[in-house]
Design a protein around this motif. Structure first.
Motif, PDB file in Angstrom:
ATOM      1  N   ALA A 240      -0.510  -4.492 -10.519  1.00  0.00           N
ATOM      2  CA  ALA A 240      -1.445  -3.945 -11.507  1.00  0.00           C
ATOM      3  C   ALA A 240      -2.871  -3.966 -10.966  1.00  0.00           C
ATOM      4  CB  ALA A 240      -1.353  -4.725 -12.817  1.00  0.00           C
ATOM      5  N   SER A 241      -3.203  -4.991 -10.196  1.00  0.00           N
ATOM      6  CA  SER A 241      -4.557  -5.041  -9.625  1.00  0.00           C
ATOM      7  C   SER A 241      -4.754  -3.935  -8.595  1.00  0.00           C
ATOM      8  CB  SER A 241      -4.845  -6.418  -9.021  1.00  0.00           C
ATOM      9  OG  SER A 241      -4.129  -6.621  -7.819  1.00  0.00           O
ATOM     10  N   LEU A 242      -3.710  -3.609  -7.837  1.00  0.00           N
ATOM     11  CA  LEU A 242      -3.823  -2.488  -6.900  1.00  0.00           C
ATOM     12  C   LEU A 242      -4.024  -1.179  -7.651  1.00  0.00           C
ATOM     13  CD1 LEU A 242      -1.085  -3.235  -4.195  1.00  0.00           C
ATOM     14  CD2 LEU A 242      -3.564  -3.259  -3.887  1.00  0.00           C
ATOM     15  N   TYR A 243      -3.223  -0.969  -8.703  1.00  0.00           N
ATOM     16  CA  TYR A 243      -3.394   0.246  -9.511  1.00  0.00           C
ATOM     17  C   TYR A 243      -4.806   0.304 -10.081  1.00  0.00           C
ATOM     18  CZ  TYR A 243       1.725   0.881  -9.613  1.00  0.00           C
ATOM     19  OH  TYR A 243       3.037   1.068  -9.303  1.00  0.00           O
ATOM     20  N   ASP A 244      -5.294  -0.833 -10.551  1.00  0.00           N
ATOM     21  CA  ASP A 244      -6.619  -0.900 -11.160  1.00  0.00           C
ATOM     22  C   ASP A 244      -7.719  -0.581 -10.144  1.00  0.00           C
ATOM     23  OD1 ASP A 244      -8.225  -1.575 -13.547  1.00  0.00           O
ATOM     24  OD2 ASP A 244      -8.951  -3.235 -12.293  1.00  0.00           O
ATOM     25  N   GLU A 245      -7.539  -1.019  -8.911  1.00  0.00           N
ATOM     26  CA  GLU A 245      -8.528  -0.763  -7.860  1.00  0.00           C
ATOM     27  C   GLU A 245      -8.492   0.679  -7.381  1.00  0.00           C
ATOM     28  OE1 GLU A 245      -8.497  -3.715  -4.719  1.00  0.00           O
ATOM     29  OE2 GLU A 245      -7.870  -5.229  -6.178  1.00  0.00           O
ATOM     30  N   GLY A 246      -7.357   1.349  -7.566  1.00  0.00           N
ATOM     31  CA  GLY A 246      -7.272   2.773  -7.270  1.00  0.00           C
ATOM     32  C   GLY A 246      -6.679   3.120  -5.916  1.00  0.00           C
ATOM     33  N   LEU A 247      -6.673   4.412  -5.668  1.00  0.00           N
ATOM     34  CA  LEU A 247      -6.019   4.974  -4.500  1.00  0.00           C
ATOM     35  C   LEU A 247      -6.537   4.390  -3.193  1.00  0.00           C
ATOM     36  CD1 LEU A 247      -3.992   7.003  -3.349  1.00  0.00           C
ATOM     37  CD2 LEU A 247      -5.814   8.726  -3.436  1.00  0.00           C
ATOM     38  N   ASP A 248      -7.835   4.268  -3.042  1.00  0.00           N
ATOM     39  CA  ASP A 248      -8.381   3.768  -1.778  1.00  0.00           C
ATOM     40  C   ASP A 248      -7.886   2.360  -1.465  1.00  0.00           C
ATOM     41  OD1 ASP A 248      -9.683   6.128  -1.268  1.00  0.00           O
ATOM     42  OD2 ASP A 248     -11.664   5.405  -1.873  1.00  0.00           O
ATOM     43  N   ALA A 249      -7.785   1.509  -2.466  1.00  0.00           N
ATOM     44  CA  ALA A 249      -7.293   0.142  -2.245  1.00  0.00           C
ATOM     45  C   ALA A 249      -5.827   0.163  -1.824  1.00  0.00           C
ATOM     46  CB  ALA A 249      -7.469  -0.702  -3.505  1.00  0.00           C
ATOM     47  N   ILE A 250      -5.047   1.024  -2.447  1.00  0.00           N
ATOM     48  CA  ILE A 250      -3.636   1.133  -2.090  1.00  0.00           C
ATOM     49  C   ILE A 250      -3.494   1.654  -0.663  1.00  0.00           C
ATOM     50  CG2 ILE A 250      -1.460   2.310  -2.633  1.00  0.00           C
ATOM     51  CD1 ILE A 250      -2.465   2.341  -5.604  1.00  0.00           C
ATOM     52  N   LEU A 251      -4.251   2.671  -0.321  1.00  0.00           N
ATOM     53  CA  LEU A 251      -4.195   3.231   1.029  1.00  0.00           C
ATOM     54  C   LEU A 251      -4.649   2.218   2.074  1.00  0.00           C
ATOM     55  CD1 LEU A 251      -5.548   6.816   0.340  1.00  0.00           C
ATOM     56  CD2 LEU A 251      -3.163   6.109   0.671  1.00  0.00           C
ATOM     57  N   LYS A 252      -5.663   1.454   1.754  1.00  0.00           N
ATOM     58  CA  LYS A 252      -6.130   0.414   2.672  1.00  0.00           C
ATOM     59  C   LYS A 252      -5.013  -0.597   2.927  1.00  0.00           C
ATOM     60  CE  LYS A 252      -9.595  -3.165   3.296  1.00  0.00           C
ATOM     61  NZ  LYS A 252     -10.657  -3.952   2.684  1.00  0.00           N
ATOM     62  N   LYS A 253      -4.320  -0.984   1.862  1.00  0.00           N
ATOM     63  CA  LYS A 253      -3.239  -1.959   2.001  1.00  0.00           C
ATOM     64  C   LYS A 253      -2.107  -1.384   2.851  1.00  0.00           C
ATOM     65  CE  LYS A 253      -1.635  -5.964   1.317  1.00  0.00           C
ATOM     66  NZ  LYS A 253      -2.237  -7.101   1.991  1.00  0.00           N
ATOM     67  N   ILE A 254      -1.784  -0.112   2.666  1.00  0.00           N
ATOM     68  CA  ILE A 254      -0.747   0.514   3.492  1.00  0.00           C
ATOM     69  C   ILE A 254      -1.168   0.526   4.956  1.00  0.00           C
ATOM     70  CG2 ILE A 254       0.411   2.701   4.015  1.00  0.00           C
ATOM     71  CD1 ILE A 254       0.508   3.182   0.975  1.00  0.00           C
ATOM     72  N   GLY A 255      -2.423   0.826   5.212  1.00  0.00           N
ATOM     73  CA  GLY A 255      -2.935   0.797   6.586  1.00  0.00           C
ATOM     74  C   GLY A 255      -2.809  -0.582   7.209  1.00  0.00           C
ATOM     75  N   GLU A 256      -3.155  -1.605   6.444  1.00  0.00           N
ATOM     76  CA  GLU A 256      -3.026  -2.979   6.935  1.00  0.00           C
ATOM     77  C   GLU A 256      -1.571  -3.314   7.245  1.00  0.00           C
ATOM     78  OE1 GLU A 256      -4.698  -5.458   3.881  1.00  0.00           O
ATOM     79  OE2 GLU A 256      -6.714  -4.660   4.174  1.00  0.00           O
ATOM     80  N   GLU A 257      -0.684  -2.942   6.326  1.00  0.00           N
ATOM     81  CA  GLU A 257       0.731  -3.256   6.520  1.00  0.00           C
ATOM     82  C   GLU A 257       1.327  -2.473   7.687  1.00  0.00           C
ATOM     83  OE1 GLU A 257       1.865  -5.821   5.266  1.00  0.00           O
ATOM     84  OE2 GLU A 257       0.564  -6.133   3.540  1.00  0.00           O
ATOM     85  N   ALA A 258       0.893  -1.230   7.865  1.00  0.00           N
ATOM     86  CA  ALA A 258       1.366  -0.439   9.004  1.00  0.00           C
ATOM     87  C   ALA A 258       0.935  -1.082  10.317  1.00  0.00           C
ATOM     88  CB  ALA A 258       0.852   0.995   8.902  1.00  0.00           C
TER      89      ALA A 258
END
Length: 108
Positions: A27-45
């Protein structure tokens, strides 16, 4: 089995859209929005690549799970789910990678 797990996870991720961001990581990722989610995907990749280069199979599995998880968060954020990705993979099944790429080039 894999599709069942992905579907169950997608349902949980969808439910987290209504959760309190202070009490739910997703929920915190959704709340932070698309850029936060994309940043996390980049980190995980990046962590997945590092694990693969390091040759640690267990770490590679762990990091790939994180990458897949956060990609599912992105799909849910965008109103999509694993079923659309699985359908696309099914569509490609039996095509060579070169054929599939040539088909995409024609539609652009």
């Amino acid at each position: 089995m894999a599709a069942d797990i992905l579907q169950q996870l997608a349902e949980v991720l969808e439910a987290r859209k209504q959760a309190d961001p202070a009490r739910s990581y997703v929920a915190s990722l959704y709340d932070e929005g698309l850029d936060a989610i994309l940043k996390k995907i980049g980190e995980e990749a990046t962590e997945t690549v590092i694990a693969a280069k390091g040759g640690d199979r267990e770490q590679l599995i762990y990091e790939t799970a994180d990458l897949w998880f956060h990609t599912l968060v992105l799909l849910a954020h965008e109103g999509l789910g694993p079923e659309q990705v699985l359908a696309e993979l099914a569509r490609r099944f039996g095509l060579s990678g070169l054929e599939e790429k040539a088909m995409r080039q024609k539609t652009k």
